[in-house]
Design an enzyme around this catalytic site. Structure first.
Site, PDB file in Angstrom:
ATOM      1  N   ASP A 297      52.726  44.217  36.470  1.00 60.25           N
ATOM      2  CA  ASP A 297      52.145  45.069  35.826  1.00 60.25           C
ATOM      3  C   ASP A 297      52.195  44.786  34.294  1.00 60.25           C
ATOM      4  O   ASP A 297      53.195  44.645  33.845  1.00 60.25           O
ATOM      5  CB  ASP A 297      52.825  46.317  35.846  1.00 60.25           C
ATOM      6  CG  ASP A 297      51.876  47.712  35.310  1.00 60.25           C
ATOM      7  OD1 ASP A 297      51.558  47.496  34.195  1.00 60.25           O
ATOM      8  OD2 ASP A 297      51.761  48.885  35.830  1.00 60.25           O
ATOM      9  N   VAL A 298      51.066  44.722  33.775  1.00 61.45           N
ATOM     10  CA  VAL A 298      51.168  44.265  32.065  1.00 61.45           C
ATOM     11  C   VAL A 298      51.750  45.120  31.112  1.00 61.45           C
ATOM     12  O   VAL A 298      51.859  44.920  30.022  1.00 61.45           O
ATOM     13  CB  VAL A 298      49.659  43.837  31.449  1.00 61.45           C
ATOM     14  CG1 VAL A 298      49.239  42.420  32.179  1.00 61.45           C
ATOM     15  CG2 VAL A 298      48.599  44.869  31.821  1.00 61.45           C
TER      16      VAL A 298
ATOM     17  N   TYR B  95      38.459  55.116  26.469  1.00 58.96           N
ATOM     18  CA  TYR B  95      38.357  53.772  26.685  1.00 58.96           C
ATOM     19  C   TYR B  95      37.659  53.308  25.224  1.00 58.96           C
ATOM     20  O   TYR B  95      38.213  52.107  24.849  1.00 58.96           O
ATOM     21  CB  TYR B  95      37.412  53.580  27.661  1.00 58.96           C
ATOM     22  CG  TYR B  95      36.870  52.242  28.109  1.00 58.96           C
ATOM     23  CD1 TYR B  95      37.707  51.271  28.909  1.00 58.96           C
ATOM     24  CD2 TYR B  95      35.576  51.495  27.718  1.00 58.96           C
ATOM     25  CE1 TYR B  95      37.246  50.112  29.197  1.00 58.96           C
ATOM     26  CE2 TYR B  95      35.202  50.414  28.184  1.00 58.96           C
ATOM     27  CZ  TYR B  95      36.322  49.731  29.002  1.00 58.96           C
ATOM     28  OH  TYR B  95      35.771  48.494  29.276  1.00 58.96           O
TER      29      TYR B  95
ATOM     30  N   ASN C  31      43.384  40.393  29.368  1.00 58.98           N
ATOM     31  CA  ASN C  31      41.957  40.722  30.072  1.00 58.98           C
ATOM     32  C   ASN C  31      41.934  42.073  30.800  1.00 58.98           C
ATOM     33  O   ASN C  31      41.014  42.969  31.028  1.00 58.98           O
ATOM     34  CB  ASN C  31      41.325  39.576  30.637  1.00 58.98           C
ATOM     35  CG  ASN C  31      40.219  40.097  31.734  1.00 58.98           C
ATOM     36  OD1 ASN C  31      39.021  40.392  31.490  1.00 58.98           O
ATOM     37  ND2 ASN C  31      40.497  40.353  33.219  1.00 58.98           N
TER      38      ASN C  31
ATOM     39  N   LYS D 266      39.399  50.369  22.956  1.00 59.19           N
ATOM     40  CA  LYS D 266      38.707  49.170  22.749  1.00 59.19           C
ATOM     41  C   LYS D 266      38.687  49.079  21.491  1.00 59.19           C
ATOM     42  O   LYS D 266      38.361  47.635  20.973  1.00 59.19           O
ATOM     43  CB  LYS D 266      37.424  48.997  23.696  1.00 59.19           C
ATOM     44  CG  LYS D 266      37.694  49.057  25.005  1.00 59.19           C
ATOM     45  CD  LYS D 266      38.191  47.707  25.386  1.00 59.19           C
ATOM     46  CE  LYS D 266      38.531  47.564  26.900  1.00 59.19           C
ATOM     47  NZ  LYS D 266      39.332  46.385  27.308  1.00 59.19           N
TER      48      LYS D 266
HETATM   49  N1  LIG Z   1      32.812  44.978  33.781  1.00 56.57           N
HETATM   50  C1  LIG Z   1      32.234  45.257  32.639  1.00 56.57           C
HETATM   51  O1  LIG Z   1      31.104  45.930  32.531  1.00 56.57           O
HETATM   52  C2  LIG Z   1      32.972  45.307  31.198  1.00 56.57           C
HETATM   53  C3  LIG Z   1      32.349  45.649  30.135  1.00 56.57           C
HETATM   54  C4  LIG Z   1      33.113  45.502  28.974  1.00 56.57           C
HETATM   55  C5  LIG Z   1      34.283  45.097  28.909  1.00 56.57           C
HETATM   56  N2  LIG Z   1      34.944  45.081  30.038  1.00 56.57           N
HETATM   57  C6  LIG Z   1      36.587  44.712  30.061  1.00 56.57           C
HETATM   58  O2  LIG Z   1      36.950  43.280  30.856  1.00 56.57           O
HETATM   59  C7  LIG Z   1      38.026  43.736  31.346  1.00 56.57           C
HETATM   60  C8  LIG Z   1      38.208  43.246  32.868  1.00 56.57           C
HETATM   61  O3  LIG Z   1      37.043  44.251  33.593  1.00 56.57           O
HETATM   62  P1  LIG Z   1      36.610  44.035  34.749  1.00 56.57           P
HETATM   63  O4  LIG Z   1      35.205  44.610  34.915  1.00 56.57           O
HETATM   64  O5  LIG Z   1      36.741  42.800  35.423  1.00 56.57           O
HETATM   65  O6  LIG Z   1      37.506  45.155  35.721  1.00 56.57           O
HETATM   66  P2  LIG Z   1      38.138  45.011  37.229  1.00 56.57           P
HETATM   67  O7  LIG Z   1      38.702  46.418  37.466  1.00 56.57           O
HETATM   68  O8  LIG Z   1      37.262  44.308  38.193  1.00 56.57           O
HETATM   69  O9  LIG Z   1      39.339  44.214  36.996  1.00 56.57           O
HETATM   70  C9  LIG Z   1      40.465  44.577  36.037  1.00 56.57           C
HETATM   71  C10 LIG Z   1      41.351  43.750  36.823  1.00 56.57           C
HETATM   72  O10 LIG Z   1      42.759  44.287  36.061  1.00 56.57           O
HETATM   73  C11 LIG Z   1      44.044  44.383  36.989  1.00 56.57           C
HETATM   74  N3  LIG Z   1      44.838  45.659  36.108  1.00 56.57           N
HETATM   75  C12 LIG Z   1      44.419  46.797  35.852  1.00 56.57           C
HETATM   76  N4  LIG Z   1      45.653  47.364  35.239  1.00 56.57           N
HETATM   77  C13 LIG Z   1      46.642  46.301  35.206  1.00 56.57           C
HETATM   78  C14 LIG Z   1      48.047  46.580  34.818  1.00 56.57           C
HETATM   79  N5  LIG Z   1      48.790  47.738  34.485  1.00 56.57           N
HETATM   80  N6  LIG Z   1      48.706  45.406  34.982  1.00 56.57           N
HETATM   81  C15 LIG Z   1      48.287  44.083  35.445  1.00 56.57           C
HETATM   82  N7  LIG Z   1      46.990  44.208  36.016  1.00 56.57           N
HETATM   83  C16 LIG Z   1      46.109  45.223  35.823  1.00 56.57           C
HETATM   84  C17 LIG Z   1      43.243  45.142  38.136  1.00 56.57           C
HETATM   85  O11 LIG Z   1      44.183  45.046  39.230  1.00 56.57           O
HETATM   86  C18 LIG Z   1      41.969  44.113  38.119  1.00 56.57           C
HETATM   87  O12 LIG Z   1      42.410  43.114  38.929  1.00 56.57           O
HETATM   88  C19 LIG Z   1      38.707  44.734  31.169  1.00 56.57           C
HETATM   89  O13 LIG Z   1      39.442  44.894  29.810  1.00 56.57           O
HETATM   90  C20 LIG Z   1      37.368  45.859  30.939  1.00 56.57           C
HETATM   91  O14 LIG Z   1      37.680  46.884  29.924  1.00 56.57           O
HETATM   92  C21 LIG Z   1      34.341  44.920  31.307  1.00 56.57           C
END
Ligand SMILES: NC(=O)c1ccc[n+]([C@@H]2O[C@H](COP(=O)([O-])OP(=O)(O)OC[C@H]3O[C@@H](n4cnc5c(N)ncnc54)[C@H](O)[C@@H]3O)[C@@H](O)[C@H]2O)c1
Length: 245
Positions: free
Chosen positions: A54-55, A142, A77, A146
């Site tokens: 867990d980060v 959020y 990420n 961000k």
């Molecule tokens: N998908 C989008 O549309 C989008 C747009 C803008 C920004 N983002 C950002 O991109 C990043 C990745 O998002 P995504 O869409 O791939 O989401 P996702 O939910 O598919 O993946 C996120 C991953 O982070 C892991 N995670 C969550 N909390 C954690 C913790 N405490 N410790 C370790 N791992 C943890 C989850 O298990 C998951 O595998 C995030 O920071 C998100 O805010 C995503």
């Protein structure tokens, strides 16, 4: 062989960043709290190591770094989203979103930067969002998290530049992957949102991964403290969304 540590790598954008980094010749450390999905991914990504943690847990992050060894590139990420009207939002959810999306970047970033300083440098990319630049309705904590990522990125960049560490952020827009996939499952939503983007399509996880790989590459050797919007022009198009008459 250069090494890259990617957090939140079990699925979504993080998994694609890890896959692309592996294909480009990196040794990849994949950190995620979801151990099962992480190990399944590690089995298919060459030169990758699954690091379940867990980060937001400082000791667990230290354990990952000890296991993985040298980190040349860090991609912060991992992220979560808790939606709902702010007026009804729970304090627990608000704090959790700040913890995972912002505080963890300090925990992992500081631990890695200490090692990068000792080894003479490195590159870091922090994951923000267009929501760090413009708010959305019902986005809870959020947007604040961000936006904080953008400020923290600038702070890291000015303090760690002297150690040879570059720090930048990526701000993805409407991305048809990861946490947004359920939202874009509806065809009408996909079309409406896709057409609202100046380049007339939703973004992909690959679009984001390519930008991350660019920022950590030698091609971006003089770029630090910046936030790269990977959004097809979306954040500049507010006035274009309104009818002229
Ligand atoms: N998908 C989008 O549309 C989008 C747009 C803008 C920004 N983002 C950002 O991109 C990043 C990745 O998002 P995504 O869409 O791939 O989401 P996702 O939910 O598919 O993946 C996120 C991953 O982070 C892991 N995670 C969550 N909390 C954690 C913790 N405490 N410790 C370790 N791992 C943890 C989850 O298990 C998951 O595998 C995030 O920071 C998100 O805010 C995503």
């Amino acid at each position: 062989m250069k090494s890259m540590l990617v957090t939140g790598a079990a699925r979504g954008l993080g998994a694609d960043i890890a896959r692309l980094a592996s294909a480009r010749g990196y040794r990849v450390g994949m950190v995620d709290r979801d151990a099962e999905e992480l190990h399944a991914l590690a089995a298919e990504v060459p030169n990758s190591t699954a690091l379940a943690a867990d980060v937001t847990d400082e000791a667990a992050v230290e354990g990952c770094l000890e296991r993985f060894g040298t980190v040349d590139v860090l991609v912060n990420n991992a992220g979560i989203l808790r939606t709902g009207p702010l007026i009804d939002h729970s304090l627990d959810d608000f704090r959790l979103v700040l913890d995972v999306n912002l505080v963890s970047l300090f925990i992992v970033g500081r631990a890695v930067a200490r090692r990068m300083r000792a080894q003479g440098g490195g590159a870091i990319v922090n994951m923000s969002s267009v929501n760090g630049i413009h708010p959305s309705l019902n986005a809870g904590a959020y947007v604040a998290a961000k936006a904080g990522v953008i400020g923290l990125t600038q702070q890291m960049a000015i303090e760690w530049g002297e150690f040879g560490i570059r720090v930048n952020a990526v701000a993805p827009g409407f991305i048809d992957a990861g946490m947004s996939s359920p939202f874009y499952a509806a065809k009408a939503v996909r079309e409406r949102r896709g057409n609202a983007v100046p380049v007339r399509r939703l973004g992909s996880a690959r679009d984001v991964a390519e930008s991350v790989l660019f920022l950590v590459s030698e091609a971006a050797a003089y770029v630090s403290g910046q936030t790269l919007a990977v959004d097809g022009g979306l954040i500049n198009s507010v006035l274009a969304q309104l009818p002229r008459e």
